[in-house]
Design a protein around this motif. Structure first.
Motif: not given
Length: 167
Positions: A43-46, A51-54, A125-126
């Protein structure tokens, strides 16, 4: 074998340069890093600082995942600004069991690495899941290197496209 990893990286880099959007590039990034580290899923989270979200629309087998930046191992990675490794995911206090419940996937091991922009802001986050035998220090070193390697592509795409991940 190590030379082979970096030769593949050179070919990967050329292929990534031809991609014009996150939607085109993220699957290539995922495929490459899973093959090199022998992980089952990626998963590659942006990270959306406003919004302080991934969020990720690229999570093998799952449509979309959104996580608060203070939750889970990806949130811990953001807050600590360093990679994390948990070879017994369910024993780690930050592990989000709810995602496994929702997806039906069982996470055994997990490794994460922050993705930094050119100004050292975290932009994502990878995350890799489930390597037979668990992740090791060599995997962590490669994750750090690889997160740095792909950061320019992700930062450029974030600058020029809408990255909200809204469906």
């Amino acid at each position: 074998m190590k030379d082979d990893k970096y030769l593949k990286l050179a070919y990967f880099g050329r292929e990534l340069l031809a991609k014009r959007s996150l939607q085109e590039g993220l699957p290539l990034i995922s495929k490459y890093v899973k093959e090199v580290i022998n992980a089952d899923r990626c998963s590659i989270f942006i990270y959306e600082q406003s919004t302080k979200e991934l969020w990720t629309t690229l999570s093998d087998g799952v449509d979309k995942i959104k996580v608060s930046a203070d939750k889970g191992l990806v949130g811990k990675t953001i807050n600590e600004r360093k990679p994390l490794q948990a070879n017994n995911a369910y024993a780690h206090p930050a592990f989000l069991r709810d995602i496994d419940k929702k997806t039906g996937y069982i996470t055994h091991s997990i490794i994460t690495a922050p993705i930094f922009s050119s100004s050292r802001e975290i932009i994502g986050v990878l995350e890799l899941l489930n390597k037979e035998g668990g992740f090791d220090d060599e995997d962590t070193k490669f994750m750090i290197f690889f997160a740095h390697y792909i950061s320019g592509f992700i930062e450029l795409q974030n600058t020029h496209t809408d990255t909200k991940g809204e469906s």
